[in-house]
Design a protein around this motif. Structure first.
Motif, PDB file in Angstrom:
ATOM      1  N   PHE A 139      49.189  35.292  41.504  1.00  0.00           N
ATOM      2  CA  PHE A 139      48.260  35.213  40.372  1.00  0.00           C
ATOM      3  C   PHE A 139      46.859  34.792  40.792  1.00  0.00           C
ATOM      4  O   PHE A 139      46.667  34.051  41.757  1.00  0.00           O
ATOM      5  N   GLU A 140      45.892  35.260  40.019  1.00  0.00           N
ATOM      6  CA  GLU A 140      44.532  34.741  40.052  1.00  0.00           C
ATOM      7  C   GLU A 140      44.237  34.161  38.681  1.00  0.00           C
ATOM      8  O   GLU A 140      44.660  34.718  37.663  1.00  0.00           O
ATOM      9  N   ARG A 141      43.526  33.050  38.669  1.00  0.00           N
ATOM     10  CA  ARG A 141      43.274  32.350  37.404  1.00  0.00           C
ATOM     11  C   ARG A 141      41.794  32.385  37.046  1.00  0.00           C
ATOM     12  O   ARG A 141      40.936  32.210  37.903  1.00  0.00           O
ATOM     13  N   GLU A 142      41.533  32.609  35.777  1.00  0.00           N
ATOM     14  CA  GLU A 142      40.177  32.522  35.246  1.00  0.00           C
ATOM     15  C   GLU A 142      40.253  31.807  33.906  1.00  0.00           C
ATOM     16  O   GLU A 142      40.583  32.402  32.887  1.00  0.00           O
ATOM     17  N   GLY A 143      39.977  30.508  33.943  1.00  0.00           N
ATOM     18  CA  GLY A 143      40.114  29.699  32.732  1.00  0.00           C
ATOM     19  C   GLY A 143      41.577  29.597  32.331  1.00  0.00           C
ATOM     20  O   GLY A 143      42.425  29.151  33.090  1.00  0.00           O
ATOM     21  N   ALA A 144      41.884  30.036  31.103  1.00  0.00           N
ATOM     22  CA  ALA A 144      43.266  29.983  30.606  1.00  0.00           C
ATOM     23  C   ALA A 144      44.025  31.276  30.869  1.00  0.00           C
ATOM     24  O   ALA A 144      45.219  31.363  30.561  1.00  0.00           O
ATOM     25  N   ASN A 145      43.359  32.283  31.440  1.00  0.00           N
ATOM     26  CA  ASN A 145      43.997  33.576  31.664  1.00  0.00           C
ATOM     27  C   ASN A 145      44.438  33.745  33.112  1.00  0.00           C
ATOM     28  O   ASN A 145      43.804  33.224  34.035  1.00  0.00           O
ATOM     29  N   LEU A 146      45.520  34.476  33.289  1.00  0.00           N
ATOM     30  CA  LEU A 146      46.018  34.823  34.611  1.00  0.00           C
ATOM     31  C   LEU A 146      45.959  36.341  34.779  1.00  0.00           C
ATOM     32  O   LEU A 146      46.035  37.083  33.796  1.00  0.00           O
ATOM     33  N   SER A 147      45.830  36.770  36.006  1.00  0.00           N
ATOM     34  CA  SER A 147      45.867  38.204  36.292  1.00  0.00           C
ATOM     35  C   SER A 147      46.690  38.427  37.549  1.00  0.00           C
ATOM     36  O   SER A 147      46.767  37.557  38.425  1.00  0.00           O
ATOM     37  N   CYS A 148      47.319  39.581  37.630  1.00  0.00           N
ATOM     38  CA  CYS A 148      48.102  39.926  38.808  1.00  0.00           C
ATOM     39  C   CYS A 148      48.155  41.441  38.957  1.00  0.00           C
ATOM     40  O   CYS A 148      47.841  42.185  38.024  1.00  0.00           O
ATOM     41  N   GLU A 149      48.534  41.878  40.135  1.00  0.00           N
ATOM     42  CA  GLU A 149      48.674  43.306  40.425  1.00  0.00           C
ATOM     43  C   GLU A 149      50.157  43.647  40.449  1.00  0.00           C
ATOM     44  O   GLU A 149      50.958  42.934  41.072  1.00  0.00           O
ATOM     45  N   VAL A 150      50.516  44.725  39.745  1.00  0.00           N
ATOM     46  CA  VAL A 150      51.921  45.124  39.652  1.00  0.00           C
ATOM     47  C   VAL A 150      52.121  46.446  40.400  1.00  0.00           C
ATOM     48  O   VAL A 150      51.633  47.493  39.954  1.00  0.00           O
ATOM     49  N   PRO A 151      52.804  46.424  41.544  1.00  0.00           N
ATOM     50  CA  PRO A 151      53.082  47.683  42.249  1.00  0.00           C
ATOM     51  C   PRO A 151      54.132  48.497  41.494  1.00  0.00           C
ATOM     52  O   PRO A 151      55.192  47.974  41.119  1.00  0.00           O
ATOM     53  N   VAL A 152      53.822  49.757  41.245  1.00  0.00           N
ATOM     54  CA  VAL A 152      54.726  50.654  40.513  1.00  0.00           C
ATOM     55  C   VAL A 152      54.938  51.907  41.355  1.00  0.00           C
ATOM     56  O   VAL A 152      53.979  52.464  41.915  1.00  0.00           O
ATOM     57  N   SER A 153      56.170  52.352  41.434  1.00  0.00           N
ATOM     58  CA  SER A 153      56.464  53.547  42.227  1.00  0.00           C
ATOM     59  C   SER A 153      55.862  54.792  41.582  1.00  0.00           C
ATOM     60  O   SER A 153      55.588  54.822  40.374  1.00  0.00           O
ATOM     61  N   PHE A 154      55.652  55.803  42.408  1.00  0.00           N
ATOM     62  CA  PHE A 154      55.090  57.058  41.937  1.00  0.00           C
ATOM     63  C   PHE A 154      55.958  57.658  40.827  1.00  0.00           C
ATOM     64  O   PHE A 154      55.466  58.148  39.810  1.00  0.00           O
ATOM     65  N   ALA A 155      57.276  57.589  41.001  1.00  0.00           N
ATOM     66  CA  ALA A 155      58.192  58.179  40.021  1.00  0.00           C
ATOM     67  C   ALA A 155      58.150  57.416  38.691  1.00  0.00           C
ATOM     68  O   ALA A 155      58.129  58.026  37.612  1.00  0.00           O
TER      69      ALA A 155
END
Length: 379
Positions: free
Chosen positions: A260-276
């Protein structure tokens, strides 16, 4: 009941600007005004007066300086006039006594050895994201100067005592005559202490303080963020000549999180998803600080698409409301393919191209834009 720290009352740091202090006071004055709190008028009035008292001190440079050095006790002794107070006759006497006494050589009333407040200390506390969000009691070891236990802080060997300085007569200050003017300055012999030590303590060598590492417990409130400061009043270095100790400022440093990365009260993340999955749609497991949740990926999801999960963020020390989690899709490109897989992909690519722009609307739109761009350059 001991008074709360004025900076804590207004919710600002010790290095806050005058404008920040003014804005904080206005916000609290609006919040706690008795006319806006009909249900609990007495509590609101108390908080309103507390904020006003803090503002009256911190908005004044002289009062703020006195408070920063000596705390509430310094204001009681007349430093800066005290909260809400005007000038007394005694205060005027001190002012004119200092000015005209220096000019005409008169002595200052109540002169004596100087006391020195201990130095403030800083400590960098590194926390992981989970601890910063949840809060905890953390034990830290802080190197500092403490009063010597052997001599009780006097600096003199046990059984002996400091003697009055012969240069300043115990006042801690001396006067130098320059023409019509008399200038008062710290005594060079005793350094303002008013006393000298002929038989110094063997442990502190006459300084009255020794170097020591103290173990302290720091209560980290839930929701702290990188750069926040926690003030531990009186936990800084010991003062000199009976002066008050300084404060310890614990600065929070939140270590980078692997997800996670945090900015104030919000979190963000990267979700790897398969091509299919991105093409056909499906569900993926998404981590949060409270556990895992299922994220539905619609068919045809493009890389870079952001999904917002409300209430899956964190709280802050200034706002109890839960933030959100922003999950950005990253479509993974298959690697290390077998010959059979490559052949299947090539056949798939041919079928996509045969379908025209209905399968790749963004690509066709981009190529059209590029084509028009070069056409304009050639015209």
């Amino acid at each position: 009941m001991a008074k709360r720290d004025y900076y804590e009352v207004l919710g600002v740091s010790n290095w806050a600007s005058a404008d920040e202090i003014k804005k904080a006071y206005r916000r609290l004055a609006m919040k706690h005004h008795p006319d806006r709190n009909k249900d609990e008028p007495e509590t609101a009035e108390k908080q309103f007066k507390e904020a006003k008292e803090a503002y009256e001190v911190l908005k004044d440079d002289d009062k703020r300086s006195t408070y920063d050095r000596f705390g509430h006790d310094g204001l009681k002794m007349g430093g800066g006039g005290g909260p809400g107070g005007g000038f007394s006759a005694e205060g005027f006497g001190d002012i004119f006594g200092d000015v005209f006494g220096d000019i005409f050589g008169g002595g200052r009333r109540g002169g004596g050895p100087q006391v020195f407040r201990g130095a403030d200390l800083g400590y960098e506390l590194k926390l992981d994201l989970e601890t910063a969000v949840a809060g905890d009691n953390v034990t830290i070891d802080v190197p500092t100067q403490v009063g010597c236990e052997t001599c009780g802080g006097s600096g003199a060997r046990k059984g002996s005592e400091p003697v009055s300085c012969t240069t300043c007569g115990g006042a801690g200050q001396v006067r130098m005559q320059q023409g019509f003017f008399s200038i008062q300055q710290t005594c060079p012999a005793c350094k303002g202490a008013g006393t000298t030590i002929s038989d110094p303590c063997a442990d502190c060598h006459g300084r009255g303080r020794v170097r020591k590492t103290r173990t302290l417990s720091v209560k980290v409130p839930a929701g702290v963020d990188d750069g926040d400061r926690i003030r531990l009043s009186g936990e800084g270095e010991a003062g000199r000549n009976g002066g008050p100790p300084g404060d310890l400022y614990v600065e929070i440093r939140v270590k980078p999180h692997r997800i996670f990365e945090r900015e104030g009260a919000n979190l963000s993340c990267e979700v790897p998803v398969s091509f299919a999955t991105a093409t056909l749609g499906g569900d993926v497991e998404l981590p949060t600080l409270d556990g895992t949740v299922s994220l539905k990926i619609p068919a045809g999801t493009q890389s870079g698409k952001v999904f917002r999960l409300r209430g899956k963020g964190v709280t802050t020390v200034r706002d109890p409301r839960q933030g959100d989690l922003f999950a950005q899709v990253s479509v993974e490109t298959p690697v290390n393919l077998t010959a059979e897989q490559k052949d299947l992909l090539e056949k798939f690519e041919k079928s996509i191209l045969a379908g025209g722009d209905k399968h790749s609307p963004r690509a066709d739109s981009w190529f059209d834009t590029v084509k028009r761009f070069f056409e304009r350059l050639g015209s």
